[in-house]
Each structure stands twice: as C-alpha cells, then as structure tokens.
Scaffold this motif. Structure first.
Motif, PDB file in Angstrom:
ATOM      1  N   LEU A 231       0.741  -1.278   0.000  1.00  0.00           N
ATOM      2  CA  LEU A 231      -0.090   0.054   0.120  1.00  0.00           C
ATOM      3  C   LEU A 231       0.843   1.320  -0.058  1.00  0.00           C
ATOM      4  N   ASP A 232       0.444   2.418  -0.536  1.00  0.00           N
ATOM      5  CA  ASP A 232       0.854   3.496  -0.667  1.00  0.00           C
ATOM      6  C   ASP A 232       0.257   4.494   0.305  1.00  0.00           C
ATOM      7  N   VAL A 233       0.659   5.207   1.508  1.00  0.00           N
ATOM      8  CA  VAL A 233       0.049   5.958   2.584  1.00  0.00           C
ATOM      9  C   VAL A 233       0.858   7.438   2.316  1.00  0.00           C
ATOM     10  N   PHE A 234      -0.417   8.327   2.262  1.00  0.00           N
ATOM     11  CA  PHE A 234       0.133   9.841   2.012  1.00  0.00           C
ATOM     12  C   PHE A 234       1.158  10.418   3.166  1.00  0.00           C
ATOM     13  N   GLU A 235       1.888  11.110   2.886  1.00  0.00           N
ATOM     14  CA  GLU A 235       2.846  11.857   3.824  1.00  0.00           C
ATOM     15  C   GLU A 235       2.100  12.482   4.835  1.00  0.00           C
ATOM     16  N   ARG A 236       0.534  13.020   4.862  1.00  0.00           N
ATOM     17  CA  ARG A 236       0.086  13.301   6.084  1.00  0.00           C
ATOM     18  C   ARG A 236      -0.423  12.435   7.086  1.00  0.00           C
ATOM     19  N   ASP A 237      -0.056  11.174   6.670  1.00  0.00           N
ATOM     20  CA  ASP A 237      -0.658  10.003   7.436  1.00  0.00           C
ATOM     21  C   ASP A 237       0.269   9.107   8.057  1.00  0.00           C
ATOM     22  N   ILE A 238       1.659   9.465   7.518  1.00  0.00           N
ATOM     23  CA  ILE A 238       2.362   8.687   8.227  1.00  0.00           C
ATOM     24  C   ILE A 238       2.677   8.303   9.664  1.00  0.00           C
ATOM     25  N   GLU A 273       7.970  12.065  -5.221  1.00  0.00           N
ATOM     26  CA  GLU A 273       6.846  12.073  -6.630  1.00  0.00           C
ATOM     27  C   GLU A 273       5.501  12.301  -6.145  1.00  0.00           C
ATOM     28  N   ASN A 274       5.371  11.067  -5.497  1.00  0.00           N
ATOM     29  CA  ASN A 274       3.959  10.762  -4.996  1.00  0.00           C
ATOM     30  C   ASN A 274       3.287  11.246  -3.678  1.00  0.00           C
ATOM     31  N   LYS A 275       4.495  11.579  -2.899  1.00  0.00           N
ATOM     32  CA  LYS A 275       4.338  11.823  -1.583  1.00  0.00           C
ATOM     33  C   LYS A 275       3.774  10.907  -0.519  1.00  0.00           C
ATOM     34  N   THR A 276       4.444   9.598  -0.900  1.00  0.00           N
ATOM     35  CA  THR A 276       3.740   8.668  -0.148  1.00  0.00           C
ATOM     36  C   THR A 276       4.976   7.864   0.374  1.00  0.00           C
ATOM     37  N   VAL A 277       4.639   6.836   1.217  1.00  0.00           N
ATOM     38  CA  VAL A 277       5.530   5.735   2.034  1.00  0.00           C
ATOM     39  C   VAL A 277       4.912   4.199   1.694  1.00  0.00           C
ATOM     40  N   ARG A 278       5.436   3.272   1.272  1.00  0.00           N
ATOM     41  CA  ARG A 278       5.063   2.169   1.059  1.00  0.00           C
ATOM     42  C   ARG A 278       4.755   1.293   2.270  1.00  0.00           C
ATOM     43  N   VAL A 279       3.781   0.561   2.496  1.00  0.00           N
ATOM     44  CA  VAL A 279       3.435  -0.017   3.570  1.00  0.00           C
ATOM     45  C   VAL A 279       3.185  -1.536   3.123  1.00  0.00           C
ATOM     46  N   HIS A 280       3.545  -2.471   3.869  1.00  0.00           N
ATOM     47  CA  HIS A 280       3.478  -4.098   3.567  1.00  0.00           C
ATOM     48  C   HIS A 280       2.673  -4.468   4.705  1.00  0.00           C
ATOM     49  N   ALA A 281       1.432  -5.200   4.248  1.00  0.00           N
ATOM     50  CA  ALA A 281       0.755  -5.955   5.113  1.00  0.00           C
ATOM     51  C   ALA A 281       0.592  -7.259   4.810  1.00  0.00           C
ATOM     52  N   HIS A 282       0.607  -8.030   6.031  1.00  0.00           N
ATOM     53  CA  HIS A 282       0.325  -9.682   5.711  1.00  0.00           C
ATOM     54  C   HIS A 282      -1.207  -9.777   5.925  1.00  0.00           C
ATOM     55  N   LEU A 283      -1.496 -10.812   4.970  1.00  0.00           N
ATOM     56  CA  LEU A 283      -3.100 -10.995   4.830  1.00  0.00           C
ATOM     57  C   LEU A 283      -3.207 -11.939   5.803  1.00  0.00           C
ATOM     58  N   LYS A 284      -4.539 -11.963   6.543  1.00  0.00           N
ATOM     59  CA  LYS A 284      -5.386 -12.950   7.345  1.00  0.00           C
ATOM     60  C   LYS A 284      -6.537 -13.475   6.891  1.00  0.00           C
ATOM     61  N   GLY A 285      -6.856 -14.651   7.171  1.00  0.00           N
ATOM     62  CA  GLY A 285      -7.972 -15.408   6.872  1.00  0.00           C
ATOM     63  C   GLY A 285      -7.996 -15.520   5.381  1.00  0.00           C
ATOM     64  N   ASN A 286      -9.396 -15.508   4.803  1.00  0.00           N
ATOM     65  CA  ASN A 286      -9.424 -15.642   3.543  1.00  0.00           C
ATOM     66  C   ASN A 286      -8.712 -14.646   2.504  1.00  0.00           C
ATOM     67  N   GLN A 287      -8.332 -15.151   1.420  1.00  0.00           N
ATOM     68  CA  GLN A 287      -7.484 -14.376   0.476  1.00  0.00           C
ATOM     69  C   GLN A 287      -8.117 -14.324  -1.112  1.00  0.00           C
TER      70      GLN A 287
END
Length: 388
Positions: A231-238, A273-287
């Motif tokens: 996911l890409d999360v915006f700078e204001r929410d980091i 460029e996009n003013k974002t930070v990459r976030v990695h999330a592990h999936l849970k349950g059904n995929q």
C-alpha cells in the motif's frame, strides 16, 4: 359602486378560500418543504420504518490507502531447462494452472547428454583400474618389492581421476540423470524437466519441438503462501501508522468482498514524486485470487474510540451535505411528520457510521434508524407532486 365593491370583496374572499384549500391539500399529500414530510402509520408499517436513538459504539477511524497485492521476490520461480536441447512431450499447462513441486513439465532431448554419460562411465572405469593398481603397488612397496616413486605417481593419478569423476557425476545429477543407476545399457539422450516448486503458473512459453537454452524461461510459477498487500500511504498520515494495525481491503476487479490484513512493515523510503510511503501488510483469513498488478483499495484502522453511531443506511447524503430523518416520539392522529437533521458522518465500521450532529436533536424527537431511504423516496415524490 356598492354592488361592484361587494363583488370585489366576494372575489377576494373566494381567493382566500382557494389558497387555504391548497395548503390543506399540500399538507395531506406529504409535500417536502418547511412543513416536512408526512407518512401515515400504515405506510410506516408497510415500509418497515423503524425509529431509535444513537448507539454508543467503538468505531475506528481509518486511513485510506491504495496499492496492489504483491509477493516477495523469492515467491517467484522462473522455470528453465538446465541445458540446451529440444522440447518433447510438453504437458498441456496454461496460465493459471496450479502445479505441484516435482510435476513433469516436459522432456528435453539432446545427443550431448549421451557424451556426458559416456565420459562419466569411462572415467569411472579408469578410476577403478587406477585404484586397484595403486592398492597393488602399495602392497609391493610395503614388502620392499616395489618402487616408492611409482606409488606416488599412481596416487596422483587416482586423485586427479577422482576429481574428474566427481565433476562428471555432479554435471549428470544437475541434469537429472541418476549416476548410481547409470550403466552402458541405459544411456539416454533425454532428461525430464520438473516443476521446481508448487504454485500457480503466471506465464508459459513451452511447446514441442522448440529449441531452448538455459537462459530460456519456459514458465513462471508463483507461490501464494507469502502473498501480501503493498500500500501507498500519504505523507500526512505517516505519523499515524503503527505495526500491527488492522487493515481491511478489497480488489474492485474481483468484486466487493472485503478481506483482512495487518500492517507488518512500514517502509523507510519516501516517494517524493507521489508523497507516499510504502506499507507492507500480511494477509489474514480468506485471501482473494492473486492476479499481478490488480488495484486494491484499503483502510488502515486506527485506535478504537467510543462514538455515537447509527446504522450506515440511516445516514443519507445529498450533494455535500449529509442528514438523518427525525420524527416526534409522541404522535397524534394517523400521520407522522418527518424532518431532516444535518449531521457530519465519520468512519463506518461493521455496518455502523459514526455521526456528529451539527445541531442538537430537538427534544421529543427520535431518529429513523431503518427505512430512511423510503422516507427520502416519499419526500421526492411529494416534491414532484408539488411541482405539478
């Protein structure tokens, strides 16, 4: 003149009476306006409209994010031949098929394989002879009947030949030829290509008769076991991000079903460029089914907070405004008058929306918690009737 004046007065009185009838008519038919919306108790029961108050609930705030389903680099396996040759007996796999590790993919044919096996068998035979000769010379030397220099020469030859045999053996094993079962009678020009791991085929280029080299990629297999959300999360929410936060997401191309994940890694690199930070999330349950580069919409949920909330369907939106319908708790007669009350909706979680009132709820009024859409539809019908 008196008669004329009386006529004018009479006409004016008739006009007043007509206007009064219109007001009563508008009131009876539920015109939307300052007088509100009117429904009969029978209509309320038929539409299953229910009333209530705010619920105090724990509803999370959330951050919106977008991204894709992803896999770590080691989840991809490029399948290629371990030597040059011609493809024979290619299996009928297509993109999307699941293959198990060790499944036969095709046969690779090359006359050079025969030469490799011949060299190995010859070297093995020579090594056996040299070893036997060395053993004999060592026996003679121990009885002072031999020459020490000959023993040393044979030891050197045995060591060199042993290395040669080991090298040829490893080459054949790499190709998939079992050397412990190899004899001059079962030398082959064919080797079998196997799937190196279990997974889904994402690309394939394989057919009988094609000539391939070790650099030729025959297919790509992915292992979904380590599928994650990028996911890409915006700078204001980091600053609001934390490891372990709950994530819900959906893949619009695959439907509206929502899935669960959890924040696992917060990236350290800022995308200027996009003013974002990459976030990695592990999936849970059904995929969801993995299809590379499919767009994902996600919500990263923040700390629980107790708020006043209403069922999601009770909050209606009209342009930039949001509102709920309210009605008197105590009723007289067969009609119930509804009014709009402006609200500011917040986060929605598990079918409930956090609601902040812009004006206090009038005393003696209750909120439409179910069937608000029917009240809205009635208001629209009333407005249309008023226009005509």
């Amino acid at each position: 003149m008196a008669a004329e004046e009386h006529t004018d007065d009479h006409d004016h009185a008739e006009g007043d009476g007509h206007d009064h009838d219109d007001e009563e008519d508008g009131h009876a038919h539920g015109e939307a306006g300052d007088e509100g919306i009117h429904l009969t108790t029978e209509q309320i029961e038929t539409m299953d409209i229910k009333f209530g108050d705010f619920s105090q609930m724990k509803v999370n705030g959330y951050l919106s994010a977008t991204g894709t389903l992803g896999l770590p680099p080691n989840a991809y396996a490029a399948v290629s031949a371990r030597a040059a040759g011609f493809i024979r007996n290619a299996r009928n796999y297509v993109e999307g098929d699941y293959v198990k590790r060790g499944a036969v993919i095709a046969i690779l044919e090359n006359p050079e394989f025969i030469e490799h096996q011949r060299q190995y068998l010859e070297a093995t035979a020579e090594l056996i002879f040299l070893q036997q000769e060395l053993d004999r010379q060592e026996t003679l030397a121990s009885a002072d009947a031999g020459i020490l220099r000959e023993v040393q020469r044979l030891r050197s030859q045995v060591a060199a030949k042993t290395a040669n045999v080991k090298g040829l053996q490893q080459r054949l094993r790499y190709l998939g030829i079992k050397t412990d079962e190899l004899t001059p009678d079962n030398i082959t020009q064919r080797i079998t290509l196997f799937a190196p791991r279990s997974g889904y085929i994402t690309s394939i280029s394989l057919h009988d008769g094609m000539y391939v080299e070790p650099s030729t990629q025959l297919m790509e297999v992915i292992d979904e076991q380590h599928l994650h959300l990028e996911l890409d999360v915006f700078e204001r929410d980091i600053a609001k991000l934390e490891k372990g936060q709950r994530v819900t997401y959906q893949i619009p191309a695959l439907g509206s079903q929502r899935y669960e994940a959890e924040v696992h890694v917060i990236g350290k690199e800022f995308n200027a460029e996009n003013k974002t930070v990459r976030v990695h999330a592990h999936l849970k349950g059904n995929q969801p089914k993995f299809i590379r580069d499919l767009f994902a919409e996600a919500r990263i949920w923040l700390t629980d907070q107790t708020v006043q909330a209403l069922p999601e369907a009770a909050v209606l939106r009209e342009g930039e405004s949001s509102y709920v319908f309210i009605a008197p708790t105590q009723r007289s007669g067969d009609e119930v008058e509804f009014e709009k009350l402006l609200v500011k909706p917040g986060a929605t979680d598990d079918g409930y929306t956090a609601v902040e009132l812009l004006n206090p709820l009038p005393k003696g009024m209750q909120i439409v918690t179910e069937g608000a859409y029917y009240v809205y539809a009635q208001s629209q019908a009333g407005e249309l009737e008023h226009e005509h």
